[in-house]
Design a protein around this motif. Structure first.
Motif, PDB file in Angstrom:
ATOM      1  N   HIS A  85       0.845  -1.203   0.000  1.00  0.00           N
ATOM      2  CA  HIS A  85       0.000   0.000   0.000  1.00  0.00           C
ATOM      3  C   HIS A  85       0.876   1.247   0.000  1.00  0.00           C
ATOM      4  CE1 HIS A  85      -3.927  -1.706   0.226  1.00  0.00           C
ATOM      5  NE2 HIS A  85      -3.753  -2.298   1.396  1.00  0.00           N
TER       6      HIS A  85
ATOM      7  N   ASN B 231       2.515   1.746  -3.401  1.00  0.00           N
ATOM      8  CA  ASN B 231       1.491   2.231  -4.338  1.00  0.00           C
ATOM      9  C   ASN B 231       1.230   3.716  -4.124  1.00  0.00           C
ATOM     10  OD1 ASN B 231       1.197  -0.365  -5.213  1.00  0.00           O
ATOM     11  ND2 ASN B 231      -0.714  -0.763  -4.134  1.00  0.00           N
TER      12      ASN B 231
ATOM     13  N   PRO C 213       6.826  -6.974 -13.933  1.00  0.00           N
ATOM     14  CA  PRO C 213       7.085  -5.911 -12.961  1.00  0.00           C
ATOM     15  C   PRO C 213       8.425  -6.086 -12.258  1.00  0.00           C
ATOM     16  CG  PRO C 213       5.510  -7.478 -12.092  1.00  0.00           C
ATOM     17  CD  PRO C 213       5.742  -7.866 -13.516  1.00  0.00           C
TER      18      PRO C 213
ATOM     19  N   SER D 202       5.963  -5.383  -5.434  1.00  0.00           N
ATOM     20  CA  SER D 202       6.222  -5.280  -6.860  1.00  0.00           C
ATOM     21  C   SER D 202       5.639  -3.996  -7.409  1.00  0.00           C
ATOM     22  CB  SER D 202       5.622  -6.480  -7.602  1.00  0.00           C
ATOM     23  OG  SER D 202       4.244  -6.516  -7.389  1.00  0.00           O
TER      24      SER D 202
ATOM     25  N   PHE E 200      -3.117   3.616 -17.578  1.00  0.00           N
ATOM     26  CA  PHE E 200      -4.547   3.303 -17.563  1.00  0.00           C
ATOM     27  C   PHE E 200      -5.024   3.135 -19.005  1.00  0.00           C
ATOM     28  CE2 PHE E 200      -4.177   6.071 -13.649  1.00  0.00           C
ATOM     29  CZ  PHE E 200      -4.152   5.004 -12.777  1.00  0.00           C
TER      30      PHE E 200
ATOM     31  N   LEU F 293     -12.252  12.611 -13.141  1.00  0.00           N
ATOM     32  CA  LEU F 293     -11.674  12.094 -11.909  1.00  0.00           C
ATOM     33  C   LEU F 293     -10.379  12.842 -11.595  1.00  0.00           C
ATOM     34  CD1 LEU F 293     -12.604   9.813 -10.048  1.00  0.00           C
ATOM     35  CD2 LEU F 293     -10.871   8.369 -11.096  1.00  0.00           C
TER      36      LEU F 293
ATOM     37  N   GLU G 175      -4.971   5.191  -0.443  1.00  0.00           N
ATOM     38  CA  GLU G 175      -4.476   3.810  -0.404  1.00  0.00           C
ATOM     39  C   GLU G 175      -4.794   3.154   0.929  1.00  0.00           C
ATOM     40  OE1 GLU G 175      -3.132   2.247  -3.835  1.00  0.00           O
ATOM     41  OE2 GLU G 175      -2.777   1.277  -1.922  1.00  0.00           O
TER      42      GLU G 175
ATOM     43  N   SER H 204      -8.678   2.902   1.599  1.00  0.00           N
ATOM     44  CA  SER H 204      -9.402   1.842   0.906  1.00  0.00           C
ATOM     45  C   SER H 204      -8.854   0.474   1.284  1.00  0.00           C
ATOM     46  CB  SER H 204      -9.370   2.045  -0.611  1.00  0.00           C
ATOM     47  OG  SER H 204      -8.062   2.256  -1.045  1.00  0.00           O
TER      48      SER H 204
ATOM     49  N   ARG I 169     -12.926   5.116  -1.402  1.00  0.00           N
ATOM     50  CA  ARG I 169     -11.619   5.539  -1.866  1.00  0.00           C
ATOM     51  C   ARG I 169     -11.611   6.990  -2.375  1.00  0.00           C
ATOM     52  NH1 ARG I 169      -7.105   2.510  -4.923  1.00  0.00           N
ATOM     53  NH2 ARG I 169      -5.778   4.302  -5.188  1.00  0.00           N
TER      54      ARG I 169
ATOM     55  N   ASP J 227     -16.097   1.777  -7.590  1.00  0.00           N
ATOM     56  CA  ASP J 227     -16.979   2.687  -8.309  1.00  0.00           C
ATOM     57  C   ASP J 227     -16.878   2.358  -9.809  1.00  0.00           C
ATOM     58  OD1 ASP J 227     -18.157   5.744  -7.741  1.00  0.00           O
ATOM     59  OD2 ASP J 227     -17.515   5.352  -9.788  1.00  0.00           O
TER      60      ASP J 227
ATOM     61  N   LYS K  59     -16.643   4.127 -12.185  1.00  0.00           N
ATOM     62  CA  LYS K  59     -15.790   5.057 -12.919  1.00  0.00           C
ATOM     63  C   LYS K  59     -14.333   5.012 -12.464  1.00  0.00           C
ATOM     64  CE  LYS K  59     -19.735   8.062 -13.465  1.00  0.00           C
ATOM     65  NZ  LYS K  59     -20.600   8.748 -12.492  1.00  0.00           N
ATOM     66  N   ALA K  60     -14.031   4.183 -11.445  1.00  0.00           N
ATOM     67  CA  ALA K  60     -12.681   4.175 -10.891  1.00  0.00           C
ATOM     68  C   ALA K  60     -11.673   3.633 -11.893  1.00  0.00           C
ATOM     69  CB  ALA K  60     -12.653   3.347  -9.616  1.00  0.00           C
ATOM     70  N   THR K  61     -10.410   4.061 -11.767  1.00  0.00           N
ATOM     71  CA  THR K  61      -9.373   3.578 -12.682  1.00  0.00           C
ATOM     72  C   THR K  61      -8.198   2.940 -11.956  1.00  0.00           C
ATOM     73  OG1 THR K  61      -8.401   5.778 -12.687  1.00  0.00           O
ATOM     74  CG2 THR K  61      -9.846   5.225 -14.516  1.00  0.00           C
ATOM     75  N   ASP K  62      -8.052   3.206 -10.671  1.00  0.00           N
ATOM     76  CA  ASP K  62      -6.914   2.648  -9.955  1.00  0.00           C
ATOM     77  C   ASP K  62      -7.416   1.674  -8.896  1.00  0.00           C
ATOM     78  OD1 ASP K  62      -3.742   3.870  -9.293  1.00  0.00           O
ATOM     79  OD2 ASP K  62      -4.661   2.282  -8.122  1.00  0.00           O
TER      80      ASP K  62
ATOM     81  N   SER L 271      -5.246  -0.435  -7.135  1.00  0.00           N
ATOM     82  CA  SER L 271      -4.076  -0.986  -6.436  1.00  0.00           C
ATOM     83  C   SER L 271      -4.429  -1.401  -5.010  1.00  0.00           C
ATOM     84  CB  SER L 271      -2.937   0.023  -6.456  1.00  0.00           C
ATOM     85  OG  SER L 271      -3.396   1.286  -6.059  1.00  0.00           O
ATOM     86  N   ALA L 272      -5.243  -0.566  -4.335  1.00  0.00           N
ATOM     87  CA  ALA L 272      -5.558  -0.882  -2.937  1.00  0.00           C
ATOM     88  C   ALA L 272      -6.398  -2.154  -2.834  1.00  0.00           C
ATOM     89  CB  ALA L 272      -6.292   0.287  -2.294  1.00  0.00           C
ATOM     90  N   GLN L 273      -7.416  -2.265  -3.691  1.00  0.00           N
ATOM     91  CA  GLN L 273      -8.262  -3.463  -3.666  1.00  0.00           C
ATOM     92  C   GLN L 273      -7.436  -4.703  -3.985  1.00  0.00           C
ATOM     93  OE1 GLN L 273      -9.235  -0.542  -5.035  1.00  0.00           O
ATOM     94  NE2 GLN L 273     -11.454  -0.368  -5.199  1.00  0.00           N
TER      95      GLN L 273
ATOM     96  N   ALA M 263      -4.209  -5.177  -3.588  1.00  0.00           N
ATOM     97  CA  ALA M 263      -3.292  -5.531  -2.495  1.00  0.00           C
ATOM     98  C   ALA M 263      -4.044  -6.314  -1.421  1.00  0.00           C
ATOM     99  CB  ALA M 263      -2.674  -4.264  -1.905  1.00  0.00           C
TER     100      ALA M 263
ATOM    101  N   GLU N 238     -13.722  -1.962 -19.885  1.00  0.00           N
ATOM    102  CA  GLU N 238     -12.726  -0.919 -19.615  1.00  0.00           C
ATOM    103  C   GLU N 238     -12.037  -1.149 -18.280  1.00  0.00           C
ATOM    104  OE1 GLU N 238     -15.837  -0.302 -20.504  1.00  0.00           O
ATOM    105  OE2 GLU N 238     -15.692   0.697 -22.459  1.00  0.00           O
TER     106      GLU N 238
ATOM    107  N   LEU O 194      -8.009  -2.650 -17.016  1.00  0.00           N
ATOM    108  CA  LEU O 194      -7.141  -2.039 -16.011  1.00  0.00           C
ATOM    109  C   LEU O 194      -6.843  -3.013 -14.878  1.00  0.00           C
ATOM    110  CD1 LEU O 194      -8.723   1.506 -15.838  1.00  0.00           C
ATOM    111  CD2 LEU O 194      -6.562   0.837 -16.860  1.00  0.00           C
TER     112      LEU O 194
ATOM    113  N   LYS P 114      -4.231  -5.536 -15.996  1.00  0.00           N
ATOM    114  CA  LYS P 114      -2.895  -4.922 -16.055  1.00  0.00           C
ATOM    115  C   LYS P 114      -2.335  -4.708 -14.661  1.00  0.00           C
ATOM    116  CE  LYS P 114      -2.361  -1.657 -19.789  1.00  0.00           C
ATOM    117  NZ  LYS P 114      -2.815  -0.349 -20.283  1.00  0.00           N
ATOM    118  N   GLN P 115      -3.178  -4.169 -13.781  1.00  0.00           N
ATOM    119  CA  GLN P 115      -2.688  -3.827 -12.442  1.00  0.00           C
ATOM    120  C   GLN P 115      -2.462  -5.064 -11.593  1.00  0.00           C
ATOM    121  OE1 GLN P 115      -5.243  -0.681 -10.896  1.00  0.00           O
ATOM    122  NE2 GLN P 115      -4.976   0.487 -12.776  1.00  0.00           N
TER     123      GLN P 115
ATOM    124  N   ASP Q 157       0.938  -6.164 -12.470  1.00  0.00           N
ATOM    125  CA  ASP Q 157       1.933  -5.289 -11.842  1.00  0.00           C
ATOM    126  C   ASP Q 157       2.137  -5.644 -10.382  1.00  0.00           C
ATOM    127  OD1 ASP Q 157       2.065  -4.029 -14.224  1.00  0.00           O
ATOM    128  OD2 ASP Q 157       0.941  -2.249 -13.616  1.00  0.00           O
ATOM    129  N   GLN Q 158       1.063  -6.061  -9.738  1.00  0.00           N
ATOM    130  CA  GLN Q 158       1.164  -6.346  -8.308  1.00  0.00           C
ATOM    131  C   GLN Q 158       1.440  -7.817  -8.047  1.00  0.00           C
ATOM    132  OE1 GLN Q 158      -1.101  -4.632  -5.374  1.00  0.00           O
ATOM    133  NE2 GLN Q 158      -1.246  -2.639  -6.346  1.00  0.00           N
TER     134      GLN Q 158
END
Lengths: 345, 304, 387
Positions: free
Chosen positions: B21, B24, B143, B150, B225, B234, B266, B269, B277, C203, C205-208, C210-212, C214, C231, C235, C238-239, C242-243
């Motif tokens: 977290h 990130n 990654p 990572s 993205f 946003l 971070e 959430s 978030r 949401d 409309k969310a795009t990130d 990472s927290a979820q 993790a 859409e 993401l 991809k994410q 990355d994680q």
């Protein structure tokens, strides 16, 4: 003659359901009317106190949600272990509850947000609306989140046997018109009172107003409470007409619609929001009727906004007043200040 | 499995989670700061609530897409071009829409910016449709892994470039002649004008610089993205929150504000509720207002 | 810049027939109302459905229309917003006086307009929405051709043992679509002895994420069930990569366009599983391959995005279902169409479309039982997975 013009206008509006049979036109008139009520309340803040609140839709939405929830009944945990259960209430009571909830929120936010001014105030007011939207979106237990509150009952008045149902469009139209007239009278009385003069004085020159002893924050909070109560009433009307409320009701674009109505019509004039409201309430429909792709409709809307501000920076109503020298007489700022200072002593 | 082993396992898991977290948040914070700085400069110098900020950000991403995907321009060259076009777009918006409204009050300019925002966003949809586009990046797909942590190479690159741009802006504002004019205008517009500062030029330059930074952020994040017409909304709401957090016109404030927001999102959430978030920033604003209404790094008293 | 203008010209080309058809022969054409999200968060999918619907319109009109009249679609943009969706239904039923509707893409949008259908007595064919509530709410004007989340979860059941799922985590959008699907899959998995880990929401409309992600990584399941549109799915894939989230990802809901995933998520899409309701990679496995081929050929001929094939067919089937009802009813009146819908038999891409009764007795809604296909992506190719 000019004195009777507004009364004739209201009479004409009241006669619409008698001869208008097209349900779709009534629908447009109803939604436009609801937005005009909201725009009139915003004008109190924007036009008379000079505070640009871009979170006004929050009060509209709070009124809608509170009224809908009270009429549907709900069960929710306000705090861990504290379950609040409310049984469905009659719609008229729910609507009053919606108005009261909006007013209470207006008081709290007024106290908080008027610590800052200018650009900061603008962003703080947007943030407030955004927080409320996110609460409505995520507090699923209470608000159903994005699933929306469905099947909201329509307003019914009177006892059994002699019941007045506001489900059909002509009745809703009449109700909206009545609330609009009531709000107009209320706002007019307020801005022509001593409190109203104090508000205008602080719009013209806040430091001067403070120096003559006007309690600036108190008047700003008063204006916010009245404005949010009226916006809450508009929201309650909306909820029981459309009969669905979802978190998108807090979208920024609705605030923008209200602001553009006020500015186009002429902020700080009583008739301004009505003129602007009629114009921008009917505009999306006319754009839609031109069978343009939806993106182009939006682009036209945006460009029109820019043009209006360029060519009518003070709005339509002041422009007409200047040309014909008629209409509302606005007292000079100095006079407002003197009257307001007297009110204090 | 013995209970002790389970405990140890869970502890290690949660420490890993916390570190992930944190990592990130740092990466995210860099881009937030970049977004916030552009807006805070425009805000501070010009007193304009810039609603086109998010659309310039989306513009940067779309330019990047158009250059890299169909035209095959080199990724890094496209990045520079996107930023340059962002600067030009910013200058155009200022000269076309704002320069004539110099003495208008704040709501007039704001309405113009809202109109421009609506028109720009829908032009993007008309031009590129609502379908999401993705941009290929030249970085290794695997990654960078460090223990249980990572991070993708692309995000690391974004962070590095964002840091460079932030440092560059800081230098520009604090150590150059242009920066001096900028700061003078911020402190007292009329006196600065009397002292020979060309206010109109400062305004155009500020808006161009702020827009360039927003376009750069869009061009950097587009490949991370996907690119969609509504992406600017946003980004703009985050930038507004950051400006309030950091204080009007403060580059340092916006930088710190960006990182605070990223950490709040971070950790909030991760440990409270993922649904809230995007509310974290706004909740922070309300808290800041209660405790310290002038913002964390305000250069000027904001209560008039 | 040239790309931009190309797009504009193409956009104009899409709308030109619309303008033209509304100018010519509007007098005698049978109007069909369509409410789809053409702008806003769901714009991409909504436009695909509208494109599919227009293919059906042209095909039907080229074959002489129905009852000797042409049909005319009136497509309104509900702006991905429930309140606007209600407005479009007001407009379509009150101004255009359409006898029947198709819409409104997402479950939330459809639920929003349902009271209006009852108020005005106009039936609606639901082409995409999956929430169970739609057909169980007791609205007799609803005829759904898309599957419910429950049907989808049931179709998935044989794969639980085959894939060896032991513990599953969830990530879904916090709307009717996501929450409904999450609940149905969780119920089905639990019934099959699978442990359910964390359920994270996002949401739309969310795009990130990472927290979820993790948090999901810390939960330690072997499978992640994701419900959202393509859409966000792109993401998430991809994410997740990355994680280093090395779990089996299964996406549900059918708005997941594997083609678009391969194109946009690249390597991150490999090894993922998806439920789809129409597999354009192997149309021969569908019940009516000839219909599917005809639709696909026309779609490609018009230069529409191939990634939209899995979405556009919904509009295509929806319009054919409505036209079958008009033919059976012999007239284009709401009540006659509602009665006729109960008897339609359409050879569609969803399968053989027919309606069974669902919901409280006396106020049943119509529900079709479509086929569900499971596909997987390996080395950038889509392949079929046996059920």
């Amino acid at each position: 003659m000019t004195r009777w013009l507004p009364h004739l206008f209201v009479l004409f509006l009241a006669s619409v359901p008698l001869w208008m049979t097209d349900n779709y036109i009534l629908h447009i008139l109803i939604t436009t009317g609801i937005f005009i009520i909201a725009a009139m309340s915003l004008n109190l803040l924007l036009g008379y106190t000079g505070q640009l609140s871009l979170g006004h839709v929050a009060f509209f939405g709070i009124g809608a949600y509170a009224s809908a929830l009270l009429s549907l009944g709900f069960e929710a945990h306000i705090a861990p272990g504290l379950l609040v259960k409310v049984l469905p209430k009659p719609v008229w009571f729910a609507m009053l509850g919606g108005i009261a909830s909006a007013a209470v929120c207006g008081y709290a936010i007024g106290k908080l947000a008027f610590r800052v001014r200018g650009a900061y105030f603008v962003i703080v007011s947007i943030s407030f609306a955004e927080v409320v939207r996110l609460v409505a979106l995520n507090w699923v237990e209470l608000t159903q989140g994005p699933m929306a509150l469905n099947n909201i009952p329509a307003l019914k008045l009177g006892a059994a046997g002699l019941e007045l149902s506001f489900l059909k469009k002509p009745m809703v139209y009449t109700l909206v018109l009545a609330v609009a007239v009531l709000s107009y009278v209320l706002i007019r009385r307020l801005v022509q009172s001593r409190a109203g003069r104090a508000m205008i004085a602080l719009r013209e020159n806040e430091s001067l107003a403070t120096s003559v002893g006007i309690d600036v924050t108190a008047y700003l909070v008063l204006a916010t409470v009245v404005a949010s109560a009226i916006a809450g009433a508009a929201g309650a009307l909306y909820a029981h007409y459309v009969r669905i409320v979802d978190p998108d009701i807090f979208l920024f674009i609705y605030t923008v619609t209200m602001v553009i109505m006020v500015v186009t019509g002429g902020k700080g004039t009583l008739a301004g929001p009505i003129v602007g409201g009629v114009l921008f309430g009917l505009l999306p429909e006319s754009l839609r009727a031109m069978a343009m792709p939806p993106e182009v409709q939006w682009i036209a809307y945006g460009v029109l906004m820019v043009l209006v501000v360029y060519f009518l920076p003070r709005g339509i109503v002041p422009a007409i007043n200047e040309r014909w020298g008629a209409g509302e007489a606005t007292a000079s700022p100095l006079r407002n200040l003197v009257v307001a200072a007297k009110a204090r002593s | 499995m013995r209970p002790g082993a389970l405990d140890r396992d869970q502890r290690r898991f949660s420490l890993d989670q916390l570190l992930q977290h944190g990592l990130n948040a740092i990466i995210l914070g860099g881009t937030y700061a970049l977004l916030g700085i552009g807006l805070t400069l425009i805000f501070g110098i010009m007193k304009v609530v810039n609603f086109t900020h998010g659309e310039v950000y989306a513009f940067g991403a779309y330019v990047m897409f158009a250059l890299v995907m169909p035209l095959g321009v080199n990724f890094f060259v496209a990045l520079v071009l996107a930023m340059a076009l962002g600067i030009l777009l910013g200058a155009a918006i200022e000269l076309l829409l704002l320069s004539r409204l110099r003495d208008a009050d704040i709501d007039t300019t704001m309405l113009v910016m809202i109109g421009a925002w609506i028109a720009m966003q829908n032009t993007e949809q008309l031009a590129w449709t609502g379908v999401a586009h993705s941009i290929k990046n030249p970085f290794p797909p695997e990654p960078l892994v460090w223990g249980a942590l990572s991070v993708s190479w692309n995000r690391l690159f974004v962070f590095a470039v964002a840091s460079l741009l932030i440092a560059g802006t800081y230098y520009l504002v604090n150590w150059t002649k242009f920066g001096k004019a900028l700061r003078a205008t911020f402190q007292d517009r009329d006196t600065a004008a009397l002292m020979g500062v060309r206010i109109d030029r400062v305004n155009t330059a500020t808006f161009a610089l702020g827009s360039g930074l927003a376009a750069a952020a869009g061009a950097l994040l587009g490949p991370v993205f996907v690119v969609v017409p509504t992406m600017g909304d946003l980004a703009a709401s985050k930038a507004f929150a950051i400006v309030i957090l950091g204080g009007l016109g403060s580059v340092v404030g916006a930088t710190v504000g960006g990182f605070i927001l990223a950490f709040a999102e971070e950790l909030g959430s991760g440990y409270i509720s993922s649904g809230y978030r995007d509310a974290m920033g706004f909740v922070l604003i309300i808290l800041i207002l209660l405790v310290r209404p002038t913002g964390l790094f305000a250069l000027k008293e904001r209560i008039s | 810049m040239s790309i931009q203008f190309g797009r504009i010209i193409r956009t104009c080309a899409i709308f030109a027939p619309l303008l033209f058809s509304s100018a010519a022969g509007a007098q005698d054409a049978i109007k069909i109302g369509v409410s789809e999200p053409l702008t806003g968060a769901f714009a991409a999918s909504g436009n695909y459905v509208a494109q599919g619907a227009k293919i059906a319109e042209d095909e039907i009109n080229a074959a002489g229309g129905v009852l000797g009249r042409k049909i005319q679609l009136i497509i309104e943009d509900n702006k991905s917003n429930p309140t606007e969706a209600v407005s479009t239904v007001e407009k379509l039923t009150q101004k255009d006086k359409v006898p029947i509707l198709m819409g409104a893409w997402s479950s939330t949008l459809t639920l929003a307009v349902m009271p209006k259908l009852e108020e005005y007595g106009v039936p609606m064919v639901v082409e995409t929405s999956s929430s169970g509530k739609i057909t169980t709410a007791g609205n007799p004007f609803i005829f759904r051709i898309s599957p419910t989340s429950e049907m989808e979860a049931k179709a998935f059941q044989p794969l639980v043992a085959k894939l060896g799922i032991k513990k599953a985590d969830f990530l879904f959008t916090n709307n009717d679509f996501g929450i409904g699907s999450g609940a149905e899959y969780a119920k089905m998995l639990k019934a099959n002895g699978v442990e359910v880990g964390v359920s994270e929401t996002m949401d739309p409309k969310a795009t990130d994420f990472s927290a979820q992600l993790a948090k999901i990584k810390a939960s330690g399941g072997d499978t992640l069930i994701v419900t959202t549109a393509v859409e966000q799915l792109t993401l998430i894939l991809k994410q997740a990569k990355d994680q280093q989230l090395k779990v089996r990802v299964i996406s549900c809901g059918g708005s997941n366009s594997p083609d678009q995933l391969i194109e946009q998520a690249g390597e991150a899409a490999n090894g993922t599983f998806h439920t789809v309701f129409f597999p354009p990679w192997f149309p021969e496995v569908t019940k009516n391959p000839d219909v599917a081929k005809r639709y696909m050929d026309e779609w490609k001929k018009r230069g529409h995005n191939v990634g939209g094939l899995t979405e556009g067919f919904r509009g295509y089937d929806g319009i054919f279902t409505i036209v079958a009802a008009i033919k059976a009813a012999g007239k284009a009146e709401p009540e006659a169409l509602r009665a006729a819908l109960w008897g339609v038999q359409v050879k569609g891409i969803y399968g053989d479309i027919a309606f069974i009764k669902q919901g409280p007795a006396g106020k049943e809604s119509g529900q079709n039982i479509p086929s569900v296909h499971l596909v997987t992506i390996t080395d950038g190719k889509v392949s079929k997975l046996g059920l």
